[in-house]
Design a protein around this motif. Structure first.
Motif, PDB file in Angstrom:
ATOM      1  N   GLN A   1       0.839  -1.215   0.000  1.00  0.00           N
ATOM      2  CA  GLN A   1       0.000   0.000   0.000  1.00  0.00           C
ATOM      3  C   GLN A   1       0.867   1.257   0.000  1.00  0.00           C
ATOM      4  OE1 GLN A   1      -2.296  -0.793   3.565  1.00  0.00           O
ATOM      5  NE2 GLN A   1      -4.132  -1.265   2.376  1.00  0.00           N
ATOM      6  N   LYS A   2       1.877   1.271   0.870  1.00  0.00           N
ATOM      7  CA  LYS A   2       2.723   2.471   1.002  1.00  0.00           C
ATOM      8  C   LYS A   2       3.527   2.709  -0.274  1.00  0.00           C
ATOM      9  CE  LYS A   2       3.346   2.554   5.971  1.00  0.00           C
ATOM     10  NZ  LYS A   2       3.673   1.317   6.657  1.00  0.00           N
ATOM     11  N   THR A   3       4.143   1.641  -0.782  1.00  0.00           N
ATOM     12  CA  THR A   3       4.947   1.778  -2.016  1.00  0.00           C
ATOM     13  C   THR A   3       4.067   2.216  -3.179  1.00  0.00           C
ATOM     14  OG1 THR A   3       6.340  -0.002  -1.214  1.00  0.00           O
ATOM     15  CG2 THR A   3       6.578   0.562  -3.533  1.00  0.00           C
ATOM     16  N   PHE A   4       2.893   1.616  -3.264  1.00  0.00           N
ATOM     17  CA  PHE A   4       1.965   1.908  -4.362  1.00  0.00           C
ATOM     18  C   PHE A   4       1.567   3.382  -4.352  1.00  0.00           C
ATOM     19  CE2 PHE A   4      -2.446   0.665  -6.242  1.00  0.00           C
ATOM     20  CZ  PHE A   4      -1.988   0.926  -7.516  1.00  0.00           C
ATOM     21  N   GLN A   5       1.176   3.870  -3.180  1.00  0.00           N
ATOM     22  CA  GLN A   5       0.760   5.281  -3.094  1.00  0.00           C
ATOM     23  C   GLN A   5       1.930   6.211  -3.441  1.00  0.00           C
ATOM     24  OE1 GLN A   5      -1.201   6.497   0.535  1.00  0.00           O
ATOM     25  NE2 GLN A   5      -1.177   8.647  -0.072  1.00  0.00           N
ATOM     26  N   ARG A   6       3.133   5.840  -2.960  1.00  0.00           N
ATOM     27  CA  ARG A   6       4.299   6.686  -3.227  1.00  0.00           C
ATOM     28  C   ARG A   6       4.582   6.729  -4.743  1.00  0.00           C
ATOM     29  NH1 ARG A   6       9.268   5.240  -4.023  1.00  0.00           N
ATOM     30  NH2 ARG A   6       9.107   3.177  -3.106  1.00  0.00           N
ATOM     31  N   LEU A   7       4.486   5.582  -5.415  1.00  0.00           N
ATOM     32  CA  LEU A   7       4.781   5.561  -6.855  1.00  0.00           C
ATOM     33  C   LEU A   7       3.716   6.310  -7.655  1.00  0.00           C
ATOM     34  CD1 LEU A   7       6.071   1.879  -7.250  1.00  0.00           C
ATOM     35  CD2 LEU A   7       7.421   3.984  -7.283  1.00  0.00           C
ATOM     36  N   LEU A   8       2.469   6.182  -7.225  1.00  0.00           N
ATOM     37  CA  LEU A   8       1.405   6.914  -7.935  1.00  0.00           C
ATOM     38  C   LEU A   8       1.556   8.417  -7.721  1.00  0.00           C
ATOM     39  CD1 LEU A   8      -1.696   4.615  -7.281  1.00  0.00           C
ATOM     40  CD2 LEU A   8      -0.454   4.897  -9.430  1.00  0.00           C
ATOM     41  N   ALA A   9       1.942   8.797  -6.494  1.00  0.00           N
ATOM     42  CA  ALA A   9       2.152  10.225  -6.214  1.00  0.00           C
ATOM     43  C   ALA A   9       3.314  10.753  -7.066  1.00  0.00           C
ATOM     44  CB  ALA A   9       2.433  10.433  -4.727  1.00  0.00           C
ATOM     45  N   LYS A  10       4.356   9.912  -7.251  1.00  0.00           N
ATOM     46  CA  LYS A  10       5.501  10.299  -8.091  1.00  0.00           C
ATOM     47  C   LYS A  10       5.047  10.511  -9.548  1.00  0.00           C
ATOM     48  CE  LYS A  10       9.503   7.893  -9.128  1.00  0.00           C
ATOM     49  NZ  LYS A  10      10.387   6.764  -8.845  1.00  0.00           N
ATOM     50  N   GLN A  11       4.032   9.751  -9.946  1.00  0.00           N
ATOM     51  CA  GLN A  11       3.495   9.922 -11.311  1.00  0.00           C
ATOM     52  C   GLN A  11       2.598  11.142 -11.429  1.00  0.00           C
ATOM     53  OE1 GLN A  11       1.554   6.185 -12.410  1.00  0.00           O
ATOM     54  NE2 GLN A  11       3.393   5.053 -11.837  1.00  0.00           N
ATOM     55  N   GLY A  12       2.312  11.774 -10.288  1.00  0.00           N
ATOM     56  CA  GLY A  12       1.546  13.024 -10.342  1.00  0.00           C
ATOM     57  C   GLY A  12       0.130  12.944  -9.803  1.00  0.00           C
ATOM     58  N   LEU A  13      -0.318  11.779  -9.316  1.00  0.00           N
ATOM     59  CA  LEU A  13      -1.658  11.731  -8.721  1.00  0.00           C
ATOM     60  C   LEU A  13      -1.612  12.417  -7.350  1.00  0.00           C
ATOM     61  CD1 LEU A  13      -1.835   9.110 -10.743  1.00  0.00           C
ATOM     62  CD2 LEU A  13      -3.752   8.521  -9.297  1.00  0.00           C
ATOM     63  N   ASN A  14      -2.599  13.256  -7.080  1.00  0.00           N
ATOM     64  CA  ASN A  14      -2.678  13.911  -5.761  1.00  0.00           C
ATOM     65  C   ASN A  14      -3.575  13.077  -4.865  1.00  0.00           C
ATOM     66  OD1 ASN A  14      -1.334  16.344  -6.697  1.00  0.00           O
ATOM     67  ND2 ASN A  14      -3.218  16.662  -7.875  1.00  0.00           N
ATOM     68  N   PHE A  15      -3.200  12.966  -3.600  1.00  0.00           N
ATOM     69  CA  PHE A  15      -4.024  12.198  -2.659  1.00  0.00           C
ATOM     70  C   PHE A  15      -4.462  13.074  -1.498  1.00  0.00           C
ATOM     71  CE2 PHE A  15      -1.734   8.835  -4.835  1.00  0.00           C
ATOM     72  CZ  PHE A  15      -2.726   7.883  -4.999  1.00  0.00           C
ATOM     73  N   ILE A  16      -5.754  13.038  -1.185  1.00  0.00           N
ATOM     74  CA  ILE A  16      -6.253  13.625   0.055  1.00  0.00           C
ATOM     75  C   ILE A  16      -6.758  12.445   0.877  1.00  0.00           C
ATOM     76  CG2 ILE A  16      -7.933  15.210   1.092  1.00  0.00           C
ATOM     77  CD1 ILE A  16      -7.941  16.737  -1.601  1.00  0.00           C
ATOM     78  N   MET A  17      -5.984  12.093   1.904  1.00  0.00           N
ATOM     79  CA  MET A  17      -6.290  10.875   2.663  1.00  0.00           C
ATOM     80  C   MET A  17      -7.059  11.220   3.948  1.00  0.00           C
ATOM     81  SD  MET A  17      -4.934   8.797   0.577  1.00  0.00           S
ATOM     82  CE  MET A  17      -4.982   7.200   1.386  1.00  0.00           C
ATOM     83  N   GLY A  18      -7.730  10.229   4.497  1.00  0.00           N
ATOM     84  CA  GLY A  18      -8.482  10.424   5.732  1.00  0.00           C
ATOM     85  C   GLY A  18      -9.599  11.450   5.554  1.00  0.00           C
ATOM     86  N   ALA A  19     -10.218  11.414   4.391  1.00  0.00           N
ATOM     87  CA  ALA A  19     -11.226  12.429   4.065  1.00  0.00           C
ATOM     88  C   ALA A  19     -12.542  11.774   3.670  1.00  0.00           C
ATOM     89  CB  ALA A  19     -10.723  13.302   2.928  1.00  0.00           C
ATOM     90  N   ALA A  20     -13.596  12.096   4.396  1.00  0.00           N
ATOM     91  CA  ALA A  20     -14.912  11.525   4.094  1.00  0.00           C
ATOM     92  C   ALA A  20     -15.682  12.494   3.209  1.00  0.00           C
ATOM     93  CB  ALA A  20     -15.670  11.272   5.381  1.00  0.00           C
ATOM     94  N   VAL A  21     -16.031  12.031   2.016  1.00  0.00           N
ATOM     95  CA  VAL A  21     -16.791  12.902   1.108  1.00  0.00           C
ATOM     96  C   VAL A  21     -18.218  13.025   1.625  1.00  0.00           C
ATOM     97  CG1 VAL A  21     -17.707  13.109  -1.223  1.00  0.00           C
ATOM     98  CG2 VAL A  21     -15.325  12.410  -0.873  1.00  0.00           C
ATOM     99  N   GLN A  22     -18.680  14.272   1.712  1.00  0.00           N
ATOM    100  CA  GLN A  22     -20.024  14.545   2.242  1.00  0.00           C
ATOM    101  C   GLN A  22     -21.047  14.696   1.124  1.00  0.00           C
ATOM    102  OE1 GLN A  22     -20.212  15.006   5.853  1.00  0.00           O
ATOM    103  NE2 GLN A  22     -18.235  14.068   5.458  1.00  0.00           N
ATOM    104  N   LYS A  23     -20.663  15.451   0.097  1.00  0.00           N
ATOM    105  CA  LYS A  23     -21.605  15.684  -1.004  1.00  0.00           C
ATOM    106  C   LYS A  23     -20.867  16.189  -2.230  1.00  0.00           C
ATOM    107  CE  LYS A  23     -22.581  20.351   0.572  1.00  0.00           C
ATOM    108  NZ  LYS A  23     -23.426  21.348   1.092  1.00  0.00           N
ATOM    109  N   VAL A  24     -21.552  16.110  -3.366  1.00  0.00           N
ATOM    110  CA  VAL A  24     -21.022  16.694  -4.600  1.00  0.00           C
ATOM    111  C   VAL A  24     -22.140  17.524  -5.200  1.00  0.00           C
ATOM    112  CG1 VAL A  24     -20.133  16.248  -6.911  1.00  0.00           C
ATOM    113  CG2 VAL A  24     -19.461  14.751  -5.032  1.00  0.00           C
ATOM    114  N   GLU A  25     -21.832  18.809  -5.485  1.00  0.00           N
ATOM    115  CA  GLU A  25     -22.826  19.692  -6.126  1.00  0.00           C
ATOM    116  C   GLU A  25     -22.334  20.017  -7.526  1.00  0.00           C
ATOM    117  OE1 GLU A  25     -24.508  22.338  -2.458  1.00  0.00           O
ATOM    118  OE2 GLU A  25     -22.331  22.205  -2.738  1.00  0.00           O
ATOM    119  N   THR A  26     -23.262  20.058  -8.476  1.00  0.00           N
ATOM    120  CA  THR A  26     -22.833  20.331  -9.855  1.00  0.00           C
ATOM    121  C   THR A  26     -23.510  21.577 -10.407  1.00  0.00           C
ATOM    122  OG1 THR A  26     -24.558  18.841 -10.621  1.00  0.00           O
ATOM    123  CG2 THR A  26     -22.351  17.942 -10.491  1.00  0.00           C
ATOM    124  N   THR A  27     -22.764  22.297 -11.257  1.00  0.00           N
ATOM    125  CA  THR A  27     -23.361  23.341 -12.089  1.00  0.00           C
ATOM    126  C   THR A  27     -23.180  22.825 -13.514  1.00  0.00           C
ATOM    127  OG1 THR A  27     -21.262  24.482 -12.371  1.00  0.00           O
ATOM    128  CG2 THR A  27     -22.604  25.143 -10.474  1.00  0.00           C
TER     129      THR A  27
END
Ligand code: NAI
Length: 462
Positions: free
Chosen positions: A213-239
Motif C-alpha cells: 500500500q505504502k509503495t503503491f501510493q508513493r509511486l502513484l504520487a511520483k506519477q503526479g496523482l494527488n491524494f487527500i487521505m483520511g477524508a470523508a466525502v459529504q456531497k457533490v454539487e454540480t453546475t
C-alpha cells in the motif's frame, strides 16, 4: 418436462463460463441477458474497456518519459480521444462477439431480456415463462450509491461513465482509492488530466499488504496523482460546467471543498439482484444484499444457485468464473470446487500490483509464525533495461514448514508473475520448491525466484 436442464441469469464472466461448462457436461442450457451484448459488466463496461484505455495511456506515458533515453527521438504522440474510444469500443466488440460465437458453438440459447424467477424451476422473460430443472443466478453487481452524491454519468460518473467521457477532463476528482479509482485515475493522469483522489482511510487499496500500500501510493504520487487521505466525502454539487466536492478531514473534522470538471465515484460495488423477485421467492440474503449460498452454491431454495458478485467474496471476474465452472459441475452431479485461499487480485496500473493468499497483517492477526522473503526489481536485469525497476516481490512462508502462505508483488507484469505463486500454492509448495526451480534469464520471473531464495539462505542479486 422442463425446457432446459439449466437456465443461467446473466452472461458476465460467471454466467457465460458457467453456461459453457454446463453445455460441455451435456446439459441443455439457456442464458438470459438483457444487455444488447453478452459479457456483462466485465466485457462491456469494466475489465476489458478499462484495460484498453490503460494500455493506450501507458504507451503514451512510455513515449513521453522513456523513449528519448532509449534513443527514440521525435515528438511524442498527441491524444486523439475519439480514436482512443473507438479502439476501446472495438476491443469490447471483439470480445462480446467472441462469447456469442462460443454460445453458438456450444448450442447455448441466448434468451434476450431481463429475467424474473416467479417460482423454483421457472424463469420469466417478457411474457414468456421458460422452465428449467436448475436456475443459476449470476446477475453481478452495480456501483454502490454514496449519500449526497447523485450520479449523472456525465459530470459525476461511475466507472461506466468514466469509460466514455466526452473529452479528457482538465481536473478529475476521484472518490475512493480502491481498484477502480486508481486504475482510472492513472488513465486520466497519463492522458493529461490533473487527478485528485479523495480517500476515507489513511491508506490506499484497503485490505492489501501494508508495505505494498505504502509503495503503491508513493509511486502513484511520483506519477503526479494527488491524494487527500483520511477524508470523508459529504456531497457533490454540480453546475453546468463543474462539480464541487465537499469532504471532511477525519483528523480534525474540518470541512473543505474541491472543484473538478468530472468526479468519479469509486466507493465500492453492491450485488445487483433487482427485479429477480428474490423476496417473493423467500431466497435468503445478507444485510449487504448478497444471496446466501451453501458449499454447493445452492440457495435455500432447492434448484436455485447463485455465483459471482451477487454472493459473498471478492468481486472479481475470475472468482465468478471459478464459481461458474464449479456450480456447473454440481448441477451435473459432479463435485465442483473452488479454492478460495488461492484467488489472485491484480491492479492494472503501472507498475501493476498483484496479491494472493495471506498478508502479513492477516497472519499476525491469527498469531501465525511466518517468514518474509523479499526481492526488489532493482536487482532484476530485465526490469532495469525496461525502465521498470520500481517495486518488489514479497513471499510469505510458514516459519516451520516453509509452505508458501501468500505473495505480494508490485512491479512489472505483477499480474502475470503472481500465477507462478498461485500454482505453487495450489500444489502446497514450499518457498524452497520455488527457489529450486530454474527460471529463465533474463526475465521478470527471476525476481519471484529471488524472493523465494530470500525465504531461505538469501537471494543472489541483493
Ligand atoms: P473498493 O472497495 O476497491 O474501494 C473503495 C474505496 O472507497 C475504499 O478505499 C473506501 O475506503 C473508499 N470510500 C468509501 N466511501 C468513501 C467516502 N465517502 N469518501 C472517501 N472515500 C470513500 O471499490 P472500487 O474501487 O469501487 O471497486 C469495486 C469492486 O470492483 C471491487 O470489489 C474491486 O475488486 C472490483 N474491481 C476489480 C478490478 C480488478 O480486479 N482489477 C478492477 C475494477 C474493479
Amino acid at each position: 418436462m422442463a425446457n432446459y436442464d439449466v437456465i443461467i441469469i446473466g452472461s458476465g464472466p460467471g454466467g457465460y463460463v458457467c453456461a459453457i461448462r454446463c453445455a460441455q457436461l451435456g446439459l441443455k442450457v439457456a442464458c438470459v441477458e438483457g444487455r444488447e451484448t453478452l459479457g456483462g459488466t466485465c466485457l462491456n463496461v469494466g475489465c476489458i474497456p478499462s484495460k484498453a484505455l490503460l494500455h493506450a495511456s501507458h504507451m503514451l506515458h512510455e513515449a513521453e518519459h522513456n523513449f528519448a533515453a532509449m534513443g527514440l527521438k521525435g515528438k511524442s504522440p498527441t491524444v486523439d480521444w475519439k480514436q482512443m474510444l473507438a479502439y476501446k469500443d472495438d476491443t469490447i466488440a471483439q470480445n462480446t462477439k467472441g462469447i456469442e460465437f462460443l454460445f453458438k458453438k456450444n448450442k447455448i440459447d441466448w434468451i434476450k431480456g431481463w429475467a424474473t424467477i416467479p417460482a423454483a424451476g421457472q424463469v420469466k422473460v417478457a411474457d414468456t415463462i421458460h422452465t428449467a430443472s436448475n436456475i443459476i443466478i449470476a446477475s453481478g453487481s452495480e456501483p454502490a450509491a454514496l449519500p449526497g452524491v447523485e450520479i449523472d454519468e456525465k459530470t459525476v460518473v461511475t466507472s461506466t461513465g468514466a469509460l466514455e467521457l466526452g473529452k479528457v477532463p482538465k481536473h478529475l476528482a476521484v472518490i475512493g482509492a480502491g481498484v477502480i479509482g486508481l486504475e482510472l485515475g492513472s488513465v486520466y493522469k497519463r492522458l493529461g488530466s490533473k487527478v485528485t483522489v479523495v480517500e476515507y482511510l489513511d491508506v490506499v487499496t484497503p485490505g492489501m499488504d501494508g508495505e505494498v500500500q505504502k509503495t503503491f501510493q508513493r509511486l502513484l504520487a511520483k506519477q503526479g496523482l494527488n491524494f487527500i487521505m483520511g477524508a470523508a466525502v459529504q456531497k457533490v454539487e454540480t453546475t453546468r460546467s463543474k462539480a464541487t466536492l465537499t469532504y471532511k478531514l477525519r483528523k480534525d473534522d474540518s470541512e473543505h471543498t474541491l472543484d473538478a470538471d468530472v468526479v468519479l465515484v469509486a466507493t465500492g460495488r453492491r450485488p445487483y439482484t433487482d427485479g429477480l423477485g428474490l423476496d417473493a421467492l423467500g431466497i435468503d440474503t445478507s444485510p449487504r444484499g448478497q444471496i446466501k449460498v451453501g458449499k454447493d452454491w445452492q440457495t435455500n431454495i432447492p434448484g436455485i444457485y447463485a455465483i459471482g458478485d451477487c454472493i459473498d467474496g471478492p468481486m472479481l471476474a475470475h472468482k465468478a468464473e471459478d464459481e461458474g465452472m464449479a456450480a456447473a459441475e454440481q448441477v451435473a452431479g459432479k463435485h465442483g470446487h473452488v479454492n478460495y485461499g488461492v484467488i489472485p487480485g491484480v491492479i492494472y496500473t503501472h507498475p501493476e500490483v498483484a496479491n494472493v493468499g495471506e498478508t502479513e497483517e492477516s497472519l499476525k492477526e491469527r498469531g501465525c509464525s511466518y517468514k518474509v522473503g523479499k526481492f526488489s526489481f532493482m536487482g532484476n536485469g530485465r526490469a532495469k533495461a525496461n525502465f521498470a525497476a520500481d517495486g518488489f516481490v514479497k513471499i510469505l512462508a510458514d516459519k516451520n514448514s516453509d509452505r508458501i502462505l501468500g505473495a505480494h508483488i508490485i512491479g512489472p507484469a505483477a499480474g502475470d508473475l503472481i500465477h507462478e505463486i498461485c500454482v505453487a500454492m495450489e500444489f502446497g509448495a514450499s518457498a524452497e520448491d520455488l527457489a529450486m526451480t530454474c527460471h529463465a534469464h533474463p526475465t521478470y520471473s527471476e525476481a519471484v525466484r529471488e524472493a523465494a531464495l530470500a525465504c531461505g539462505d538469501g537471494p543472489i542479486h541483493s
